[in-house]
Write a protein that holds these residues in place. Structure first.
Motif, PDB file in Angstrom:
ATOM      1  N   GLY A 283       0.858  -1.196   0.000  1.00 26.89           N
ATOM      2  CA  GLY A 283       0.000   0.000   0.000  1.00 26.89           C
ATOM      3  C   GLY A 283       0.880   1.227   0.000  1.00 26.89           C
ATOM      4  N   GLY A 284       1.160   1.746   1.182  1.00 24.73           N
ATOM      5  CA  GLY A 284       2.075   2.861   1.322  1.00 24.73           C
ATOM      6  C   GLY A 284       1.435   4.191   0.995  1.00 24.73           C
ATOM      7  N   PRO A 285       2.238   5.272   1.068  1.00 22.73           N
ATOM      8  CA  PRO A 285       1.698   6.621   0.869  1.00 22.73           C
ATOM      9  C   PRO A 285       1.242   6.903  -0.549  1.00 22.73           C
ATOM     10  CG  PRO A 285       4.087   6.678   1.114  1.00 22.73           C
ATOM     11  CD  PRO A 285       3.663   5.289   1.443  1.00 22.73           C
ATOM     12  N   LEU A 286       1.792   6.192  -1.537  1.00 23.21           N
ATOM     13  CA  LEU A 286       1.347   6.341  -2.923  1.00 23.21           C
ATOM     14  C   LEU A 286       0.802   5.005  -3.413  1.00 23.21           C
ATOM     15  CD1 LEU A 286       4.146   8.579  -4.494  1.00 23.21           C
ATOM     16  CD2 LEU A 286       1.750   9.185  -4.123  1.00 23.21           C
ATOM     17  N   GLU A 287      -0.182   4.521  -2.714  1.00 23.91           N
ATOM     18  CA  GLU A 287      -0.743   3.215  -3.026  1.00 23.91           C
ATOM     19  C   GLU A 287      -1.395   3.198  -4.404  1.00 23.91           C
ATOM     20  OE1 GLU A 287      -3.741   2.288  -0.194  1.00 23.91           O
ATOM     21  OE2 GLU A 287      -4.959   4.040  -0.650  1.00 23.91           O
ATOM     22  N   ILE A 288      -1.504   2.016  -4.967  1.00 22.19           N
ATOM     23  CA  ILE A 288      -2.247   1.840  -6.222  1.00 22.19           C
ATOM     24  C   ILE A 288      -3.728   1.823  -5.864  1.00 22.19           C
ATOM     25  CG2 ILE A 288      -2.702   0.305  -8.168  1.00 22.19           C
ATOM     26  CD1 ILE A 288       0.158  -0.738  -7.876  1.00 22.19           C
ATOM     27  N   SER A 289      -4.424   2.866  -6.277  1.00 24.09           N
ATOM     28  CA  SER A 289      -5.819   3.025  -5.852  1.00 24.09           C
ATOM     29  C   SER A 289      -6.805   2.255  -6.713  1.00 24.09           C
ATOM     30  CB  SER A 289      -6.188   4.515  -5.861  1.00 24.09           C
ATOM     31  OG  SER A 289      -5.373   5.233  -4.960  1.00 24.09           O
ATOM     32  N   ALA A 290      -6.402   1.900  -7.908  1.00 28.52           N
ATOM     33  CA  ALA A 290      -7.294   1.140  -8.786  1.00 28.52           C
ATOM     34  C   ALA A 290      -7.594  -0.224  -8.172  1.00 28.52           C
ATOM     35  CB  ALA A 290      -6.649   0.963 -10.151  1.00 28.52           C
ATOM     36  N   LYS A 291      -8.795  -0.713  -8.428  1.00 32.07           N
ATOM     37  CA  LYS A 291      -9.153  -2.052  -7.965  1.00 32.07           C
ATOM     38  C   LYS A 291      -8.621  -3.063  -8.974  1.00 32.07           C
ATOM     39  CE  LYS A 291     -13.179  -0.630  -5.283  1.00 32.07           C
ATOM     40  NZ  LYS A 291     -14.636  -0.785  -5.049  1.00 32.07           N
ATOM     41  N   ILE A 292      -7.500  -3.695  -8.620  1.00 35.23           N
ATOM     42  CA  ILE A 292      -6.807  -4.603  -9.530  1.00 35.23           C
ATOM     43  C   ILE A 292      -7.401  -6.009  -9.420  1.00 35.23           C
ATOM     44  CG2 ILE A 292      -4.577  -5.576 -10.176  1.00 35.23           C
ATOM     45  CD1 ILE A 292      -4.602  -2.602 -10.534  1.00 35.23           C
ATOM     46  N   GLY A 293      -7.778  -6.568 -10.559  1.00 34.54           N
ATOM     47  CA  GLY A 293      -8.266  -7.937 -10.573  1.00 34.54           C
ATOM     48  C   GLY A 293      -7.137  -8.937 -10.666  1.00 34.54           C
ATOM     49  N   SER A 294      -6.156  -8.650 -11.544  1.00 31.78           N
ATOM     50  CA  SER A 294      -5.025  -9.560 -11.720  1.00 31.78           C
ATOM     51  C   SER A 294      -3.853  -8.834 -12.359  1.00 31.78           C
ATOM     52  CB  SER A 294      -5.418 -10.770 -12.574  1.00 31.78           C
ATOM     53  OG  SER A 294      -5.766 -10.357 -13.893  1.00 31.78           O
ATOM     54  N   VAL A 295      -2.652  -9.325 -12.054  1.00 32.63           N
ATOM     55  CA  VAL A 295      -1.411  -8.854 -12.679  1.00 32.63           C
ATOM     56  C   VAL A 295      -0.678 -10.105 -13.138  1.00 32.63           C
ATOM     57  CG1 VAL A 295       0.719  -7.539 -12.400  1.00 32.63           C
ATOM     58  CG2 VAL A 295      -1.313  -6.898 -11.081  1.00 32.63           C
ATOM     59  N   THR A 296      -0.508 -10.283 -14.450  1.00 37.97           N
ATOM     60  CA  THR A 296       0.070 -11.522 -14.963  1.00 37.97           C
ATOM     61  C   THR A 296       1.121 -11.242 -16.033  1.00 37.97           C
ATOM     62  OG1 THR A 296      -1.690 -11.720 -16.619  1.00 37.97           O
ATOM     63  CG2 THR A 296      -2.014 -12.863 -14.525  1.00 37.97           C
ATOM     64  N   ALA A 297       2.034 -12.198 -16.184  1.00 43.22           N
ATOM     65  CA  ALA A 297       3.035 -12.160 -17.247  1.00 43.22           C
ATOM     66  C   ALA A 297       2.550 -13.065 -18.373  1.00 43.22           C
ATOM     67  CB  ALA A 297       4.389 -12.613 -16.720  1.00 43.22           C
ATOM     68  N   LYS A 298       2.147 -12.472 -19.483  1.00 37.32           N
ATOM     69  CA  LYS A 298       1.689 -13.260 -20.628  1.00 37.32           C
ATOM     70  C   LYS A 298       2.859 -14.037 -21.221  1.00 37.32           C
ATOM     71  CE  LYS A 298      -0.659 -12.671 -25.080  1.00 37.32           C
ATOM     72  NZ  LYS A 298      -1.260 -11.664 -26.013  1.00 37.32           N
ATOM     73  N   ASP A 299       4.024 -13.387 -21.254  1.00 44.07           N
ATOM     74  CA  ASP A 299       5.276 -14.022 -21.643  1.00 44.07           C
ATOM     75  C   ASP A 299       6.392 -13.193 -21.021  1.00 44.07           C
ATOM     76  OD1 ASP A 299       5.830 -11.790 -23.418  1.00 44.07           O
ATOM     77  OD2 ASP A 299       4.544 -12.750 -24.917  1.00 44.07           O
ATOM     78  N   ASP A 300       7.645 -13.436 -21.374  1.00 44.98           N
ATOM     79  CA  ASP A 300       8.764 -12.733 -20.742  1.00 44.98           C
ATOM     80  C   ASP A 300       8.748 -11.228 -20.979  1.00 44.98           C
ATOM     81  OD1 ASP A 300       9.771 -14.996 -19.620  1.00 44.98           O
ATOM     82  OD2 ASP A 300      11.443 -15.256 -21.032  1.00 44.98           O
ATOM     83  N   HIS A 301       8.079 -10.804 -22.041  1.00 39.91           N
ATOM     84  CA  HIS A 301       8.111  -9.387 -22.395  1.00 39.91           C
ATOM     85  C   HIS A 301       6.767  -8.681 -22.240  1.00 39.91           C
ATOM     86  CE1 HIS A 301      11.896 -10.606 -24.317  1.00 39.91           C
ATOM     87  NE2 HIS A 301      12.221  -9.336 -24.259  1.00 39.91           N
ATOM     88  N   THR A 302       5.722  -9.399 -21.840  1.00 38.22           N
ATOM     89  CA  THR A 302       4.377  -8.811 -21.844  1.00 38.22           C
ATOM     90  C   THR A 302       3.709  -8.918 -20.480  1.00 38.22           C
ATOM     91  OG1 THR A 302       4.166  -9.536 -24.150  1.00 38.22           O
ATOM     92  CG2 THR A 302       2.169  -8.770 -23.054  1.00 38.22           C
ATOM     93  N   LEU A 303       3.326  -7.759 -19.945  1.00 39.29           N
ATOM     94  CA  LEU A 303       2.613  -7.679 -18.668  1.00 39.29           C
ATOM     95  C   LEU A 303       1.163  -7.289 -18.946  1.00 39.29           C
ATOM     96  CD1 LEU A 303       2.864  -7.449 -15.431  1.00 39.29           C
ATOM     97  CD2 LEU A 303       2.967  -4.990 -15.863  1.00 39.29           C
ATOM     98  N   VAL A 304       0.229  -7.996 -18.294  1.00 43.32           N
ATOM     99  CA  VAL A 304      -1.189  -7.692 -18.454  1.00 43.32           C
ATOM    100  C   VAL A 304      -1.784  -7.382 -17.078  1.00 43.32           C
ATOM    101  CG1 VAL A 304      -3.447  -8.517 -19.230  1.00 43.32           C
ATOM    102  CG2 VAL A 304      -1.360  -9.203 -20.467  1.00 43.32           C
ATOM    103  N   VAL A 305      -2.388  -6.200 -16.962  1.00 47.50           N
ATOM    104  CA  VAL A 305      -3.048  -5.781 -15.721  1.00 47.50           C
ATOM    105  C   VAL A 305      -4.536  -5.647 -16.008  1.00 47.50           C
ATOM    106  CG1 VAL A 305      -3.192  -4.053 -13.890  1.00 47.50           C
ATOM    107  CG2 VAL A 305      -0.988  -4.518 -14.987  1.00 47.50           C
ATOM    108  N   LYS A 306      -5.351  -6.354 -15.229  1.00 42.87           N
ATOM    109  CA  LYS A 306      -6.803  -6.279 -15.400  1.00 42.87           C
ATOM    110  C   LYS A 306      -7.425  -5.610 -14.181  1.00 42.87           C
ATOM    111  CE  LYS A 306      -7.379 -10.054 -18.684  1.00 42.87           C
ATOM    112  NZ  LYS A 306      -8.164 -11.240 -19.069  1.00 42.87           N
TER     113      LYS A 306
END
Length: 543
Positions: free
Chosen positions: A158-181
């Motif tokens: 969390g912390g003082p600059l927390e990510i405020s969005a409601k994150i469903g998932s954070v995944t690595a599609k492959d070594d070079h691709t990040l997907v945030v839902k």
């Protein structure tokens, strides 16, 4: 005739004039005859932004190598990017860690560690593709798995600059691709991803414990920590594996602790340091015209403010806060102390941030008679005594405090100025141990929510910037602004919210200062960012 001059016959403006004359004397005391040619661009406040180029005659060549020494008023106490927010730490952290997207000197979001990003039509899926060949400073490859670990650790802390969005998932599609839902749309998400707090670190801290890792952090940034004294200086060396080929140009960057503005100024003029972070605005002209010195400026995401602790019995009373706002000549203060490097603030949001409403907001402007009437409606109609907390070593803030003290006196409020060392100042306001204080609010990304959420969310990390201000309608509008797409609807929401703040006055926005740094005229390629940080990747020192 300026408004400042037109009020010369009134008590407060006489105090403003006195401070102004002292500041002018201080600002004109430097030597002239600069050997550097100065070129002008325009800052976000409409002021001239100065950069320095070697004079054509006897021009020297900038070369790679060397050490850049930068004087700063506070030591770096931590490199834990998810647990820090103050500038002393943030602007060291961002030299070591970098995010997937960042912003340029104009505040435009740009791809950084990601070579591209894509947002789905419904605003719920963000896909980031990493640059080829990215490496950490220890030479190991950067993968999407590292990004997953970094964002998940931020979500956990969390912390003082927390990510405020409601994150469903954070995944690595492959070594070079990040997907945030996301679970629901969150308009500021991409902008907030540019925060220093969303830098990428190695998966599982590279096999180290958290404590071990942050004592000797490994990142993708242009510099690596060589030596660090949490009560003194930091020495960085260039990252030999930096992804921007051939950069940084300097071999070492030293953050030198110089707690007093005047000492830092003297060290710059003497050539003992190459740049200073904290420059009193009245000294800018001296450096601009000085022999061997120059100033660099940019429009900022900063609002200088007078904050009220609403847990205090006096400042819990809205009429008291409104009375002080009416008693204070913000235009006169801005003109007296900022020397053309700032714009009077009407709204909480700087004019460099979208939806600022600075031209349409109706603030409580200078009117002593109305101020007295407002105080008469409070629980303290005959006035009271209180304390204004300021950090020592900052000349401009000391003068602000004197002007505010004089303004309060015109309506029967006795504000005693309490000046404490910067570290103690931060400890005090973090603990809500103040009645009123001078400080600045700053966006960490080019997004209205960045300041508004930090200064209005009663449930957030700072409890409305340590004021404990709570207004249910403001909270409702805050949430609506976070989920409403950019456009007229969002503009209307923030306009209403900012007007409520102007009426309730949990803090008084004073002015929007330009970011201004003092440097030696031998310095080239230094980029001033609107959040107050510097990019040293392209910096050279002419030999």
């Amino acid at each position: 005739m300026s408004r400042f001059k037109s009020f010369a016959g009134k008590g407060l403006s006489l105090a403003v004039m006195a401070v102004f004359m002292l500041a002018v004397i201080a600002g004109c005391s430097g030597a002239g005859g600069s050997t550097a040619a100065k070129t002008d661009t325009t800052s976000a406040n409409g002021q001239s932004s100065k950069t320095t180029e070697p004079a054509a005659e006897g021009k020297t060549e900038a070369a790679d190598g060397g050490t850049f020494t930068y004087a700063r008023p506070a030591a770096v106490t931590s490199f834990d990017l998810h647990n820090e927010i103050t500038a002393n730490n943030a602007f060291a952290i961002d030299k070591v860690f970098e995010p997937l997207v960042s912003f340029d000197k104009d505040g435009k979001i740009v791809d950084w560690l990601a070579k591209s990003h894509e947002v789905s039509a419904d605003g719920l899926t963000y896909t980031f593709v990493l640059r080829d060949g990215l490496k950490f400073s220890d030479g190991k490859d950067v993968t999407a798995k590292d990004a997953v670990f970094s964002l998940n650790r931020h979500l956990k802390v969390g912390g003082p600059l927390e990510i405020s969005a409601k994150i469903g998932s954070v995944t690595a599609k492959d070594d070079h691709t990040l997907v945030v839902k996301l679970e629901q749309p969150y308009t500021p998400f991409l902008s907030e991803m540019s925060n220093f707090s969303n830098g990428i670190l190695p998966d599982n801290f590279g096999g180290k414990t958290e404590e071990e890792f942050f004592k000797k952090p490994i990142g993708t940034g242009p510099f690596v920590v060589e030596n660090w004294d949490p009560t003194g200086d930091v020495t960085f060396v260039k990252n030999e594996h930096y992804w921007q080929e051939g950069k940084p140009h300097i071999n070492k960057l030293v953050y030198k602790l110089v707690q007093d503005d005047s000492q830092a100024l003297n060290q710059l003029k003497a050539g003992e340091v190459d740049g200073i972070e904290s420059l009193a605005l009245q000294n800018a002209q001296e450096l601009k015209n000085g022999d061997g010195t120059a100033v660099l400026t940019n429009g900022s995401w900063v609002t200088e403010q007078l904050f009220f602790n609403t847990l205090d019995e006096h400042f819990a009373d809205k009429h008291v806060r409104r009375a002080l706002a009416l008693a204070l000549d913000r235009d006169g203060l801005t003109k007296a102390l900022t020397f053309g490097y700032a714009q009077t603030a009407n709204s909480l949001l700087p004019t460099t941030i979208p939806y600022n409403s600075n031209d349409s907001i109706k603030p409580l402007n200078f009117n002593v008679e109305e101020a007295k009437k407002e105080l008469a409606q409070s629980k303290f109609p005959t006035g009271f005594s209180s304390t204004l907390l300021v950090a020592s070593g900052n000349d401009t803030r000391a003068q602000e405090a004197q002007i505010i003290q004089a303004a309060a006196k015109t309506i029967g409020i006795d504000l005693k100025i309490e000046s404490v060392e910067l570290a103690a100042f931060r400890e005090r306001f973090f603990a809500y141990d103040f009645s009123a204080m001078l400080n600045s609010g700053q966006a960490d990304s080019p997004e209205a929510n960045s300041i508004i959420a930090f200064q209005t969310d009663p449930d957030g990390f700072s409890k409305s910037y340590w004021t404990h201000y709570t207004n249910d309608q403001v909270t409702k509008l805050l949430r609506e602004g976070q989920t409403t797409p950019d456009g007229e609807g969002r503009q209307k929401i923030y306009g209403e919210l900012l007007q409520i703040l102007a009426d309730d006055v949990p803090y008084i926005p004073l002015y929007y200062p330009d970011i201004i740094k003092g440097v030696r005229s031998s310095v080239e390629g230094l980029t001033v960012l609107p959040n107050g940080s510097l990019r040293f990747e392209d910096a050279h020192i002419a030999q």
